[in-house]
Motif scaffolding. Sequence first.
Motif, PDB file in Angstrom:
ATOM      1  N   GLY A 273       0.832  -1.198   0.000  1.00 32.74           N
ATOM      2  CA  GLY A 273       0.000   0.000   0.000  1.00 32.74           C
ATOM      3  C   GLY A 273       0.860   1.239   0.000  1.00 32.74           C
ATOM      4  N   LEU A 274       1.199   1.709  -1.188  1.00 34.11           N
ATOM      5  CA  LEU A 274       2.071   2.873  -1.384  1.00 34.11           C
ATOM      6  C   LEU A 274       3.374   2.733  -0.621  1.00 34.11           C
ATOM      7  CD1 LEU A 274      -0.108   6.116  -1.597  1.00 34.11           C
ATOM      8  CD2 LEU A 274       1.286   5.047  -3.374  1.00 34.11           C
ATOM      9  N   GLY A 275       3.914   1.559  -0.593  1.00 34.78           N
ATOM     10  CA  GLY A 275       5.200   1.358   0.059  1.00 34.78           C
ATOM     11  C   GLY A 275       5.659  -0.078  -0.057  1.00 34.78           C
ATOM     12  N   LEU A 276       6.984  -0.249  -0.217  1.00 35.58           N
ATOM     13  CA  LEU A 276       7.562  -1.581  -0.297  1.00 35.58           C
ATOM     14  C   LEU A 276       7.993  -2.042   1.085  1.00 35.58           C
ATOM     15  CD1 LEU A 276       9.821  -1.342  -3.478  1.00 35.58           C
ATOM     16  CD2 LEU A 276       7.591  -2.450  -3.263  1.00 35.58           C
ATOM     17  N   VAL A 277       7.785  -3.316   1.366  1.00 35.71           N
ATOM     18  CA  VAL A 277       8.310  -3.935   2.583  1.00 35.71           C
ATOM     19  C   VAL A 277       8.989  -5.237   2.185  1.00 35.71           C
ATOM     20  CG1 VAL A 277       6.509  -2.935   4.047  1.00 35.71           C
ATOM     21  CG2 VAL A 277       6.208  -5.228   3.092  1.00 35.71           C
ATOM     22  N   SER A 278       9.991  -5.617   2.960  1.00 34.76           N
ATOM     23  CA  SER A 278      10.610  -6.923   2.736  1.00 34.76           C
ATOM     24  C   SER A 278       9.719  -7.992   3.346  1.00 34.76           C
ATOM     25  CB  SER A 278      12.012  -6.975   3.352  1.00 34.76           C
ATOM     26  OG  SER A 278      11.953  -6.835   4.753  1.00 34.76           O
ATOM     27  N   ILE A 279       9.777  -9.189   2.774  1.00 34.20           N
ATOM     28  CA  ILE A 279       8.985 -10.295   3.284  1.00 34.20           C
ATOM     29  C   ILE A 279       9.913 -11.474   3.541  1.00 34.20           C
ATOM     30  CG2 ILE A 279       6.874  -9.526   2.148  1.00 34.20           C
ATOM     31  CD1 ILE A 279       7.353 -11.637   0.000  1.00 34.20           C
ATOM     32  N   PRO A 280       9.554 -12.349   4.481  1.00 38.44           N
ATOM     33  CA  PRO A 280      10.410 -13.505   4.766  1.00 38.44           C
ATOM     34  C   PRO A 280      10.503 -14.435   3.558  1.00 38.44           C
ATOM     35  CG  PRO A 280       8.788 -13.171   6.512  1.00 38.44           C
ATOM     36  CD  PRO A 280       8.387 -12.291   5.367  1.00 38.44           C
ATOM     37  N   TYR A 281      11.644 -15.059   3.400  1.00 38.01           N
ATOM     38  CA  TYR A 281      11.821 -16.063   2.356  1.00 38.01           C
ATOM     39  C   TYR A 281      12.831 -17.087   2.845  1.00 38.01           C
ATOM     40  CZ  TYR A 281      16.274 -13.832   1.175  1.00 38.01           C
ATOM     41  OH  TYR A 281      17.553 -13.322   1.233  1.00 38.01           O
ATOM     42  N   GLN A 282      12.904 -18.199   2.144  1.00 32.60           N
ATOM     43  CA  GLN A 282      13.856 -19.249   2.492  1.00 32.60           C
ATOM     44  C   GLN A 282      14.582 -19.705   1.243  1.00 32.60           C
ATOM     45  OE1 GLN A 282      11.233 -22.156   4.452  1.00 32.60           O
ATOM     46  NE2 GLN A 282      12.302 -21.720   6.363  1.00 32.60           N
ATOM     47  N   PHE A 283      15.868 -20.018   1.416  1.00 32.36           N
ATOM     48  CA  PHE A 283      16.604 -20.682   0.354  1.00 32.36           C
ATOM     49  C   PHE A 283      16.285 -22.175   0.411  1.00 32.36           C
ATOM     50  CE2 PHE A 283      19.689 -17.028   0.861  1.00 32.36           C
ATOM     51  CZ  PHE A 283      19.414 -16.467  -0.395  1.00 32.36           C
ATOM     52  N   ASN A 284      16.460 -22.857  -0.715  1.00 32.86           N
ATOM     53  CA  ASN A 284      16.179 -24.292  -0.725  1.00 32.86           C
ATOM     54  C   ASN A 284      17.372 -25.119  -0.276  1.00 32.86           C
ATOM     55  OD1 ASN A 284      17.899 -24.187  -2.913  1.00 32.86           O
ATOM     56  ND2 ASN A 284      16.405 -24.899  -4.430  1.00 32.86           N
ATOM     57  N   GLN A 285      18.427 -24.446   0.167  1.00 32.61           N
ATOM     58  CA  GLN A 285      19.573 -25.098   0.792  1.00 32.61           C
ATOM     59  C   GLN A 285      19.833 -24.415   2.124  1.00 32.61           C
ATOM     60  OE1 GLN A 285      22.993 -25.769  -1.801  1.00 32.61           O
ATOM     61  NE2 GLN A 285      21.686 -25.546  -3.609  1.00 32.61           N
ATOM     62  N   PRO A 286      20.460 -25.090   3.066  1.00 34.22           N
ATOM     63  CA  PRO A 286      20.546 -24.584   4.447  1.00 34.22           C
ATOM     64  C   PRO A 286      21.593 -23.492   4.673  1.00 34.22           C
ATOM     65  CG  PRO A 286      21.660 -26.694   4.283  1.00 34.22           C
ATOM     66  CD  PRO A 286      21.027 -26.443   2.940  1.00 34.22           C
ATOM     67  N   VAL A 287      21.481 -22.385   3.915  1.00 30.68           N
ATOM     68  CA  VAL A 287      22.390 -21.259   4.151  1.00 30.68           C
ATOM     69  C   VAL A 287      22.196 -20.699   5.554  1.00 30.68           C
ATOM     70  CG1 VAL A 287      22.919 -18.887   3.433  1.00 30.68           C
ATOM     71  CG2 VAL A 287      22.609 -20.670   1.734  1.00 30.68           C
ATOM     72  N   GLY A 288      20.956 -20.718   6.037  1.00 26.03           N
ATOM     73  CA  GLY A 288      20.685 -20.175   7.360  1.00 26.03           C
ATOM     74  C   GLY A 288      21.385 -20.913   8.478  1.00 26.03           C
ATOM     75  N   ASP A 289      21.876 -22.126   8.217  1.00 23.88           N
ATOM     76  CA  ASP A 289      22.584 -22.877   9.239  1.00 23.88           C
ATOM     77  C   ASP A 289      24.037 -22.451   9.368  1.00 23.88           C
ATOM     78  OD1 ASP A 289      20.306 -24.292   9.756  1.00 23.88           O
ATOM     79  OD2 ASP A 289      20.840 -25.978   8.470  1.00 23.88           O
ATOM     80  N   LEU A 290      24.523 -21.674   8.390  1.00 25.03           N
ATOM     81  CA  LEU A 290      25.882 -21.157   8.504  1.00 25.03           C
ATOM     82  C   LEU A 290      25.939 -20.086   9.581  1.00 25.03           C
ATOM     83  CD1 LEU A 290      26.765 -20.814   4.714  1.00 25.03           C
ATOM     84  CD2 LEU A 290      27.601 -22.547   6.295  1.00 25.03           C
ATOM     85  N   PRO A 291      27.108 -19.854  10.177  1.00 24.63           N
ATOM     86  CA  PRO A 291      27.200 -18.824  11.222  1.00 24.63           C
ATOM     87  C   PRO A 291      26.799 -17.460  10.704  1.00 24.63           C
ATOM     88  CG  PRO A 291      29.185 -20.185  11.149  1.00 24.63           C
ATOM     89  CD  PRO A 291      28.371 -20.528   9.936  1.00 24.63           C
ATOM     90  N   ASN A 292      26.037 -16.706  11.509  1.00 24.44           N
ATOM     91  CA  ASN A 292      25.714 -15.340  11.170  1.00 24.44           C
ATOM     92  C   ASN A 292      26.805 -14.446  11.752  1.00 24.44           C
ATOM     93  OD1 ASN A 292      24.703 -12.778  10.839  1.00 24.44           O
ATOM     94  ND2 ASN A 292      22.593 -13.351  11.308  1.00 24.44           N
ATOM     95  N   PHE A 293      27.871 -14.236  10.995  1.00 24.61           N
ATOM     96  CA  PHE A 293      29.042 -13.542  11.494  1.00 24.61           C
ATOM     97  C   PHE A 293      28.737 -12.079  11.831  1.00 24.61           C
ATOM     98  CE2 PHE A 293      30.622 -17.176   9.216  1.00 24.61           C
ATOM     99  CZ  PHE A 293      31.635 -17.640  10.039  1.00 24.61           C
ATOM    100  N   ALA A 294      27.670 -11.530  11.256  1.00 24.09           N
ATOM    101  CA  ALA A 294      27.360 -10.131  11.514  1.00 24.09           C
ATOM    102  C   ALA A 294      26.841  -9.876  12.918  1.00 24.09           C
ATOM    103  CB  ALA A 294      26.361  -9.607  10.501  1.00 24.09           C
ATOM    104  N   VAL A 295      26.372 -10.913  13.605  1.00 19.30           N
ATOM    105  CA  VAL A 295      25.919 -10.732  14.984  1.00 19.30           C
ATOM    106  C   VAL A 295      26.694 -11.640  15.925  1.00 19.30           C
ATOM    107  CG1 VAL A 295      23.625  -9.904  14.396  1.00 19.30           C
ATOM    108  CG2 VAL A 295      24.002 -12.332  14.582  1.00 19.30           C
TER     109      VAL A 295
END
Length: 298
Positions: A273-295
Amino acid sequence: MLVPLLFACGLVLAATPALAMTIYKSTDANGVVSYSDRPSKGAQVFVFRDRMVERLERQVYLDIRKQKGADAVYVRNDLYAPVEIELSFAGLRNVSGAPSRPIRRVMPARSNLRLALLTATRPGRPLVYTPRFEYSLGDPAGTAQAYRYPLPWRGGPFRLSQGANGQYSHYGPKNRYAMDIAMPVGTPIIAARGGVVIKTENEQTGRGTDPSGNFVRVLHDDGTMGVYLHLQKGSVSVREGQRVSVGTPLALSGNTGNSSGPHLHFVVQRNTGLGLVSIPYQFNQPVGDLPNFAVGKQ
Protein backbone atom coordinates in the motif's frame (compact mmCIF):
# COMPACT_ATOMS: atom_id res chain seq x y z
CA MET A 1 31.00 -5.04 22.01
CA LEU A 2 30.06 -6.37 18.63
CA VAL A 3 32.40 -8.92 17.08
CA PRO A 4 34.75 -7.47 14.37
CA LEU A 5 33.76 -8.96 11.03
CA LEU A 6 32.60 -8.53 7.50
CA PHE A 7 29.06 -7.25 7.17
CA ALA A 8 26.92 -5.40 4.72
CA CYS A 9 24.31 -2.78 4.20
CA GLY A 10 20.66 -2.73 3.33
CA LEU A 11 18.14 -1.62 0.83
CA VAL A 12 15.05 0.38 0.57
CA LEU A 13 12.96 2.15 -1.99
CA ALA A 14 12.37 5.47 -0.29
CA ALA A 15 13.35 9.06 -0.73
CA THR A 16 14.07 9.95 2.89
CA PRO A 17 16.32 8.40 5.53
CA ALA A 18 14.62 6.32 8.18
CA LEU A 19 16.12 4.34 11.02
CA ALA A 20 19.90 4.29 11.32
CA MET A 21 22.54 2.75 13.56
CA THR A 22 26.02 4.15 14.11
CA ILE A 23 28.91 1.73 13.67
CA TYR A 24 32.60 2.56 14.14
CA LYS A 25 35.12 1.35 11.57
CA SER A 26 38.77 0.93 12.46
CA THR A 27 41.87 -0.56 10.82
CA ASP A 28 44.71 -2.13 12.82
CA ALA A 29 48.44 -2.12 12.04
CA ASN A 30 48.03 -5.23 9.87
CA GLY A 31 45.32 -3.64 7.76
CA VAL A 32 42.51 -5.70 9.28
CA VAL A 33 39.22 -3.79 9.26
CA SER A 34 36.95 -4.13 12.29
CA TYR A 35 33.49 -2.78 13.12
CA SER A 36 32.00 -2.08 16.53
CA ASP A 37 29.11 -0.24 18.17
CA ARG A 38 31.61 1.48 20.49
CA PRO A 39 34.11 4.16 19.46
CA SER A 40 37.84 3.58 19.71
CA LYS A 41 40.92 5.68 18.98
CA GLY A 42 41.17 6.45 15.27
CA ALA A 43 37.81 4.84 14.45
CA GLN A 44 35.56 6.45 11.86
CA VAL A 45 31.79 6.59 11.98
CA PHE A 46 30.12 4.21 9.53
CA VAL A 47 26.34 4.69 9.36
CA PHE A 48 23.91 2.30 7.72
CA ARG A 49 20.51 3.67 6.71
CA ASP A 50 17.28 2.03 5.66
CA ARG A 51 17.34 3.87 2.36
CA MET A 52 17.60 3.31 -1.37
CA VAL A 53 16.87 5.72 -4.19
CA GLU A 54 16.12 4.04 -7.50
CA ARG A 55 15.59 7.29 -9.41
CA LEU A 56 12.16 6.51 -10.75
CA GLU A 57 11.21 10.15 -11.31
CA ARG A 58 12.17 9.90 -14.98
CA GLN A 59 10.03 6.80 -15.45
CA VAL A 60 6.97 7.57 -13.29
CA TYR A 61 5.85 11.18 -13.52
CA LEU A 62 3.07 13.71 -14.04
CA ASP A 63 2.47 14.93 -17.59
CA ILE A 64 0.37 18.12 -17.47
CA ARG A 65 -0.85 19.14 -20.89
CA LYS A 66 -1.90 22.77 -21.17
CA GLN A 67 -5.01 23.43 -23.21
CA LYS A 68 -7.05 26.59 -23.70
CA GLY A 69 -8.53 27.28 -20.28
CA ALA A 70 -7.79 23.76 -19.00
CA ASP A 71 -5.02 21.45 -17.80
CA ALA A 72 -5.21 17.75 -18.62
CA VAL A 73 -3.31 15.88 -15.93
CA TYR A 74 -1.80 12.57 -17.02
CA VAL A 75 0.41 10.11 -15.18
CA ARG A 76 2.97 8.23 -17.22
CA ASN A 77 4.50 4.91 -16.15
CA ASP A 78 7.42 3.91 -18.37
CA LEU A 79 8.47 1.00 -16.14
CA TYR A 80 8.04 -2.67 -17.03
CA ALA A 81 6.03 -3.09 -13.82
CA PRO A 82 2.74 -1.86 -12.39
CA VAL A 83 2.95 1.18 -10.14
CA GLU A 84 0.53 2.25 -7.42
CA ILE A 85 -0.01 6.01 -7.51
CA GLU A 86 -1.84 8.63 -5.46
CA LEU A 87 -2.65 12.08 -6.82
CA SER A 88 -4.31 15.04 -5.11
CA PHE A 89 -4.36 18.82 -5.48
CA ALA A 90 -3.83 21.62 -2.96
CA GLY A 91 -3.82 25.43 -3.05
CA LEU A 92 -6.66 25.56 -5.54
CA ARG A 93 -7.55 28.93 -7.03
CA ASN A 94 -9.69 29.42 -10.10
CA VAL A 95 -9.89 25.64 -10.58
CA SER A 96 -12.84 23.39 -11.30
CA GLY A 97 -12.74 19.65 -11.80
CA ALA A 98 -10.20 18.80 -9.09
CA PRO A 99 -11.19 15.62 -7.22
CA SER A 100 -12.33 16.13 -3.63
CA ARG A 101 -10.40 13.05 -2.52
CA PRO A 102 -6.99 11.72 -3.52
CA ILE A 103 -7.01 9.55 -6.62
CA ARG A 104 -5.34 6.22 -5.90
CA ARG A 105 -4.98 3.48 -8.48
CA VAL A 106 -2.60 0.94 -9.92
CA MET A 107 -1.19 1.85 -13.32
CA PRO A 108 -0.21 -1.03 -15.59
CA ALA A 109 3.32 -1.33 -16.89
CA ARG A 110 4.15 1.01 -19.77
CA SER A 111 0.92 3.02 -19.49
CA ASN A 112 -0.19 6.64 -19.73
CA LEU A 113 -3.52 7.65 -18.15
CA ARG A 114 -5.41 10.91 -17.80
CA LEU A 115 -6.52 11.24 -14.20
CA ALA A 116 -7.98 14.75 -14.09
CA LEU A 117 -9.12 17.60 -16.28
CA LEU A 118 -8.85 20.94 -14.52
CA THR A 119 -10.72 23.88 -15.98
CA ALA A 120 -10.74 27.59 -15.16
CA THR A 121 -13.64 28.79 -13.02
CA ARG A 122 -13.15 32.25 -14.45
CA PRO A 123 -12.07 31.96 -18.07
CA GLY A 124 -9.07 33.99 -19.09
CA ARG A 125 -7.42 33.81 -15.67
CA PRO A 126 -4.66 31.35 -14.78
CA LEU A 127 -5.30 28.09 -12.96
CA VAL A 128 -3.43 27.92 -9.64
CA TYR A 129 -2.86 24.59 -7.87
CA THR A 130 -0.17 22.33 -6.42
CA PRO A 131 -0.27 18.65 -7.39
CA ARG A 132 0.73 16.13 -4.75
CA PHE A 133 1.98 12.94 -6.33
CA GLU A 134 3.18 9.73 -4.67
CA TYR A 135 3.95 6.33 -6.13
CA SER A 136 5.34 2.94 -5.27
CA LEU A 137 6.45 -0.02 -7.35
CA GLY A 138 4.11 -2.96 -7.56
CA ASP A 139 0.45 -3.85 -7.11
CA PRO A 140 -0.66 -4.23 -3.47
CA ALA A 141 -3.49 -6.55 -4.54
CA GLY A 142 -1.04 -9.36 -5.27
CA THR A 143 -0.66 -12.35 -2.95
CA ALA A 144 2.80 -13.77 -2.34
CA GLN A 145 2.97 -17.45 -3.23
CA ALA A 146 5.03 -19.98 -1.30
CA TYR A 147 8.42 -20.42 -2.92
CA ARG A 148 11.83 -21.70 -1.79
CA TYR A 149 14.60 -19.79 -3.54
CA PRO A 150 17.53 -21.60 -5.16
CA LEU A 151 20.84 -19.98 -4.24
CA PRO A 152 21.25 -16.88 -6.45
CA TRP A 153 24.93 -17.48 -7.18
CA ARG A 154 27.28 -20.08 -8.58
CA GLY A 155 30.19 -21.35 -6.52
CA GLY A 156 30.80 -21.40 -2.80
CA PRO A 157 29.94 -22.43 -0.21
CA PHE A 158 29.80 -18.87 1.13
CA ARG A 159 29.07 -17.45 4.56
CA LEU A 160 25.99 -15.65 5.78
CA SER A 161 27.40 -12.31 6.93
CA GLN A 162 24.07 -10.82 8.06
CA GLY A 163 20.69 -12.47 8.28
CA ALA A 164 17.11 -11.37 8.82
CA ASN A 165 16.62 -8.80 11.61
CA GLY A 166 20.38 -8.15 11.65
CA GLN A 167 21.13 -5.23 13.94
CA TYR A 168 23.57 -3.55 11.55
CA SER A 169 21.22 -2.71 8.72
CA HIS A 170 18.45 -5.32 8.47
CA TYR A 171 16.04 -3.60 10.84
CA GLY A 172 13.84 -1.33 8.68
CA PRO A 173 10.54 -2.51 7.18
CA LYS A 174 11.93 -2.62 3.64
CA ASN A 175 15.03 -4.54 4.61
CA ARG A 176 14.20 -6.61 7.70
CA TYR A 177 14.27 -10.01 5.99
CA ALA A 178 17.24 -9.46 3.68
CA MET A 179 20.27 -11.76 3.70
CA ASP A 180 23.88 -10.79 3.06
CA ILE A 181 26.23 -13.45 1.75
CA ALA A 182 29.98 -12.76 1.84
CA MET A 183 31.62 -13.82 -1.43
CA PRO A 184 34.56 -12.80 -3.63
CA VAL A 185 34.12 -10.01 -6.15
CA GLY A 186 33.27 -11.51 -9.54
CA THR A 187 31.12 -14.40 -8.30
CA PRO A 188 28.39 -15.15 -10.90
CA ILE A 189 24.97 -13.97 -9.70
CA ILE A 190 21.97 -15.76 -11.20
CA ALA A 191 18.19 -15.37 -11.03
CA ALA A 192 16.70 -17.29 -8.12
CA ARG A 193 13.19 -16.95 -9.53
CA GLY A 194 11.68 -16.21 -12.91
CA GLY A 195 10.20 -12.85 -13.79
CA VAL A 196 10.74 -9.56 -15.60
CA VAL A 197 13.74 -7.29 -15.00
CA ILE A 198 12.24 -3.92 -14.08
CA LYS A 199 15.19 -1.88 -12.84
CA THR A 200 18.98 -2.05 -13.05
CA GLU A 201 21.97 0.05 -12.06
CA ASN A 202 25.33 -0.74 -13.64
CA GLU A 203 27.55 2.35 -13.38
CA GLN A 204 28.42 2.65 -9.68
CA THR A 205 32.12 2.50 -8.82
CA GLY A 206 33.37 1.58 -5.36
CA ARG A 207 31.27 3.15 -2.65
CA GLY A 208 29.51 5.15 -5.36
CA THR A 209 26.75 7.70 -4.82
CA ASP A 210 23.89 5.25 -4.20
CA PRO A 211 23.80 3.15 -0.99
CA SER A 212 22.71 0.08 -2.96
CA GLY A 213 25.51 0.27 -5.50
CA ASN A 214 24.76 -1.63 -8.69
CA PHE A 215 21.67 -3.83 -8.59
CA VAL A 216 19.05 -5.82 -10.51
CA ARG A 217 15.36 -5.81 -9.54
CA VAL A 218 13.14 -8.63 -10.87
CA LEU A 219 9.33 -8.64 -10.71
CA HIS A 220 7.98 -12.15 -10.09
CA ASP A 221 4.66 -13.39 -11.43
CA ASP A 222 2.99 -13.18 -7.99
CA GLY A 223 3.85 -9.47 -7.65
CA THR A 224 6.81 -9.90 -5.31
CA MET A 225 10.23 -8.58 -6.32
CA GLY A 226 13.70 -10.00 -5.82
CA VAL A 227 16.54 -7.49 -5.60
CA TYR A 228 20.24 -8.32 -5.98
CA LEU A 229 22.56 -5.57 -4.70
CA HIS A 230 26.18 -4.34 -4.54
CA LEU A 231 27.05 -5.80 -7.94
CA GLN A 232 30.29 -5.22 -9.82
CA LYS A 233 30.36 -2.19 -12.12
CA GLY A 234 29.65 -3.02 -15.74
CA SER A 235 28.75 -6.64 -14.98
CA VAL A 236 24.95 -6.45 -15.25
CA SER A 237 24.07 -8.60 -18.28
CA VAL A 238 20.28 -8.19 -18.39
CA ARG A 239 18.15 -5.27 -19.54
CA GLU A 240 14.96 -3.72 -18.24
CA GLY A 241 11.95 -5.48 -19.75
CA GLN A 242 13.79 -8.77 -20.23
CA ARG A 243 12.14 -11.94 -18.91
CA VAL A 244 14.49 -14.20 -16.97
CA SER A 245 14.12 -17.73 -15.63
CA VAL A 246 15.76 -19.54 -12.74
CA GLY A 247 19.50 -19.68 -13.40
CA THR A 248 19.66 -16.81 -15.90
CA PRO A 249 22.97 -14.93 -15.41
CA LEU A 250 22.29 -11.46 -14.04
CA ALA A 251 25.66 -9.97 -13.09
CA LEU A 252 28.80 -10.50 -11.00
CA SER A 253 28.99 -9.86 -7.29
CA GLY A 254 30.84 -6.77 -6.16
CA ASN A 255 31.49 -4.32 -3.35
CA THR A 256 29.68 -1.21 -4.55
CA GLY A 257 27.47 1.21 -2.67
CA ASN A 258 27.25 1.35 1.13
CA SER A 259 29.16 -1.88 1.61
CA SER A 260 31.97 -2.82 3.99
CA GLY A 261 33.20 -5.78 1.97
CA PRO A 262 32.46 -8.01 -1.06
CA HIS A 263 29.04 -9.62 -0.71
CA LEU A 264 25.61 -10.13 -2.24
CA HIS A 265 22.63 -8.51 -0.55
CA PHE A 266 19.43 -10.33 -1.57
CA VAL A 267 15.98 -9.21 -0.48
CA VAL A 268 12.40 -10.01 -1.51
CA GLN A 269 9.89 -7.17 -1.37
CA ARG A 270 6.24 -6.46 -2.12
CA ASN A 271 3.99 -3.41 -2.17
CA THR A 272 1.61 -3.36 0.81
CA GLY A 273 0.00 0.00 0.00
CA LEU A 274 2.07 2.87 -1.38
CA GLY A 275 5.20 1.36 0.06
CA LEU A 276 7.56 -1.58 -0.30
CA VAL A 277 8.31 -3.93 2.58
CA SER A 278 10.61 -6.92 2.74
CA ILE A 279 8.98 -10.29 3.28
CA PRO A 280 10.41 -13.50 4.77
CA TYR A 281 11.82 -16.06 2.36
CA GLN A 282 13.86 -19.25 2.49
CA PHE A 283 16.60 -20.68 0.35
CA ASN A 284 16.18 -24.29 -0.73
CA GLN A 285 19.57 -25.10 0.79
CA PRO A 286 20.55 -24.58 4.45
CA VAL A 287 22.39 -21.26 4.15
CA GLY A 288 20.69 -20.18 7.36
CA ASP A 289 22.58 -22.88 9.24
CA LEU A 290 25.88 -21.16 8.50
CA PRO A 291 27.20 -18.82 11.22
CA ASN A 292 25.71 -15.34 11.17
CA PHE A 293 29.04 -13.54 11.49
CA ALA A 294 27.36 -10.13 11.51
CA VAL A 295 25.92 -10.73 14.98
CA GLY A 296 28.70 -12.90 16.36
CA LYS A 297 26.91 -16.26 16.21
CA GLN A 298 29.85 -18.62 15.67
